[in-house]
Design a protein around this motif. Structure first.
Motif, PDB file in Angstrom:
ATOM      1  N   SER A  41       0.824  -1.212   0.000  1.00 23.09           N
ATOM      2  CA  SER A  41       0.000   0.000   0.000  1.00 23.09           C
ATOM      3  C   SER A  41       0.862   1.267   0.000  1.00 23.09           C
ATOM      4  CB  SER A  41      -0.930   0.005   1.215  1.00 23.09           C
ATOM      5  OG  SER A  41      -0.186  -0.073   2.414  1.00 23.09           O
TER       6      SER A  41
ATOM      7  N   ARG B 193       1.254   2.828  -3.513  1.00 21.18           N
ATOM      8  CA  ARG B 193       0.055   3.094  -4.297  1.00 21.18           C
ATOM      9  C   ARG B 193       0.203   4.322  -5.197  1.00 21.18           C
ATOM     10  NH1 ARG B 193      -0.824   4.201   0.983  1.00 21.18           N
ATOM     11  NH2 ARG B 193      -1.612   6.243   1.629  1.00 21.18           N
ATOM     12  N   PHE B 194       0.875   5.368  -4.703  1.00 20.94           N
ATOM     13  CA  PHE B 194       1.031   6.572  -5.525  1.00 20.94           C
ATOM     14  C   PHE B 194       2.007   6.331  -6.676  1.00 20.94           C
ATOM     15  CE2 PHE B 194      -0.116   8.340  -1.281  1.00 20.94           C
ATOM     16  CZ  PHE B 194      -1.347   8.851  -1.646  1.00 20.94           C
TER      17      PHE B 194
ATOM     18  N   SER C  49       2.560   3.445  -7.977  1.00 22.04           N
ATOM     19  CA  SER C  49       1.871   2.530  -8.882  1.00 22.04           C
ATOM     20  C   SER C  49       0.886   3.275  -9.776  1.00 22.04           C
ATOM     21  CB  SER C  49       1.133   1.460  -8.070  1.00 22.04           C
ATOM     22  OG  SER C  49       0.429   0.586  -8.921  1.00 22.04           O
ATOM     23  N   ALA C  50       0.124   4.207  -9.190  1.00 24.03           N
ATOM     24  CA  ALA C  50      -0.839   4.984  -9.971  1.00 24.03           C
ATOM     25  C   ALA C  50      -0.124   5.830 -11.026  1.00 24.03           C
ATOM     26  CB  ALA C  50      -1.654   5.884  -9.041  1.00 24.03           C
ATOM     27  N   PHE C  51       1.008   6.433 -10.657  1.00 23.80           N
ATOM     28  CA  PHE C  51       1.778   7.235 -11.602  1.00 23.80           C
ATOM     29  C   PHE C  51       2.311   6.361 -12.735  1.00 23.80           C
ATOM     30  CE2 PHE C  51       5.860   9.565 -12.594  1.00 23.80           C
ATOM     31  CZ  PHE C  51       5.237  10.612 -13.273  1.00 23.80           C
ATOM     32  N   SER C  52       2.776   5.148 -12.397  1.00 20.51           N
ATOM     33  CA  SER C  52       3.287   4.224 -13.412  1.00 20.51           C
ATOM     34  C   SER C  52       2.188   3.796 -14.377  1.00 20.51           C
ATOM     35  CB  SER C  52       3.893   2.989 -12.739  1.00 20.51           C
ATOM     36  OG  SER C  52       4.994   3.346 -11.945  1.00 20.51           O
ATOM     37  N   ILE C  53       0.984   3.573 -13.847  1.00 16.92           N
ATOM     38  CA  ILE C  53      -0.141   3.185 -14.700  1.00 16.92           C
ATOM     39  C   ILE C  53      -0.464   4.303 -15.694  1.00 16.92           C
ATOM     40  CG2 ILE C  53      -2.633   2.731 -14.716  1.00 16.92           C
ATOM     41  CD1 ILE C  53      -2.211   1.212 -12.070  1.00 16.92           C
ATOM     42  N   MET C  54      -0.466   5.553 -15.206  1.00 18.25           N
ATOM     43  CA  MET C  54      -0.747   6.678 -16.101  1.00 18.25           C
ATOM     44  C   MET C  54       0.318   6.800 -17.192  1.00 18.25           C
ATOM     45  SD  MET C  54      -2.302   9.700 -13.665  1.00 18.25           S
ATOM     46  CE  MET C  54      -1.030   9.636 -12.411  1.00 18.25           C
TER      47      MET C  54
ATOM     48  N   GLY D 155      -8.084  -6.060 -12.923  1.00 17.99           N
ATOM     49  CA  GLY D 155      -6.694  -5.736 -13.208  1.00 17.99           C
ATOM     50  C   GLY D 155      -6.140  -6.509 -14.389  1.00 17.99           C
TER      51      GLY D 155
END
Length: 232
Positions: free
Chosen positions: A32, A35-36, A38-43, A123
């Protein structure tokens, strides 16, 4: 200079710099905490896929048209629905998050099999669509106007290193941005590989890692991996 050029000797200093960076990125002990990142990598990953698709639609490869690219792709690589379906198991096994599933489950707010299945299905479906779109449109961009040998050389390493060109012969700026973005994605993806290794070490020794031990183990895992990769 030769010590940092595109050769085996020149790649070693870059590998050491990369390892030093990920050694610090991999320190968190909970998924956890990532998470930030991970979110940046997804974008960034979605941006890369959008760039590949847009470059295909704007005909910045060797294909004369989108239709010609799909036709040549079908002839040279047998692009088909059955081919996509048969590649899904390889995509899921090689590029997704099986090693992180136990910890993902442990950090669910409501731990249940139904929630876990929903999370995994969502996912996996999204990741599979992204990978497939990148593969298809990346290939179609160069399928027409390139030989099979040339296509193999374009896609054997990095699709973004393929000869995308503007009308004036220059490389599109979004490609440079995507290449830099991919580097960041790889940096932030590294902790998801190191974290299960540390979990396994804790299970074997039947004891949680202290803060000092966590730092030592993280650096050992990262630099041992770097040494092995440089050796081969």
């Amino acid at each position: 200079p030769s010590w940092c050029d595109d050769s085996f000797t020149g790649q070693i200093p870059w590998a050491c710099v990369f390892t030093l960076v990920i050694s610090f990125v991999c320190l968190p002990r909970k998924i956890s905490s990532l998470r930030f990142a991970s979110a940046f990598s997804i974008m960034l990953s979605l941006y890369v896929v959008l760039v590949i698709m847009c470059e295909c639609f704007m005909l910045r490869g060797t294909s004369k048209s989108l239709a010609a690219g799909f036709k040549a792709g079908h002839e040279k690589a047998q692009l088909s629905l059955s081919g996509i379906a048969s590649s899904l198991p390889l995509i899921i096994f090689s590029y997704m998050y099986q090693i992180n599933i136990p910890q993902i489950y442990q950090e669910l707010e409501v731990k249940s099999l139904g929630n876990a299945k929903k999370l995994l299905f969502t996912g996996t479906s999204m990741a599979a669509v992204v990978y497939i779109c990148a593969g298809i449109f990346g290939y179609v961009t160069f399928a027409d106007g390139s030989t099979v040998k040339q296509l193999d050389s374009y896609f054997s390493d990095n699709v973004l290193a393929a000869p995308y060109q503007m009308p004036d012969g220059t490389t599109p700026i979004p490609i440079y941005i995507a290449l830099f973005g991919m580097m960041i994605v790889v940096v932030f993806a590294a902790p998801f590989c190191v974290l299960p290794t540390k979990d396994s070490i804790e299970e074997v020794r039947n004891k949680k890692l202290s803060n000092t031990e966590n730092i030592v183990v993280t650096f050992l895992v990262c630099w041992l991996t770097c040494g092995i990769s440089c050796g081969f």
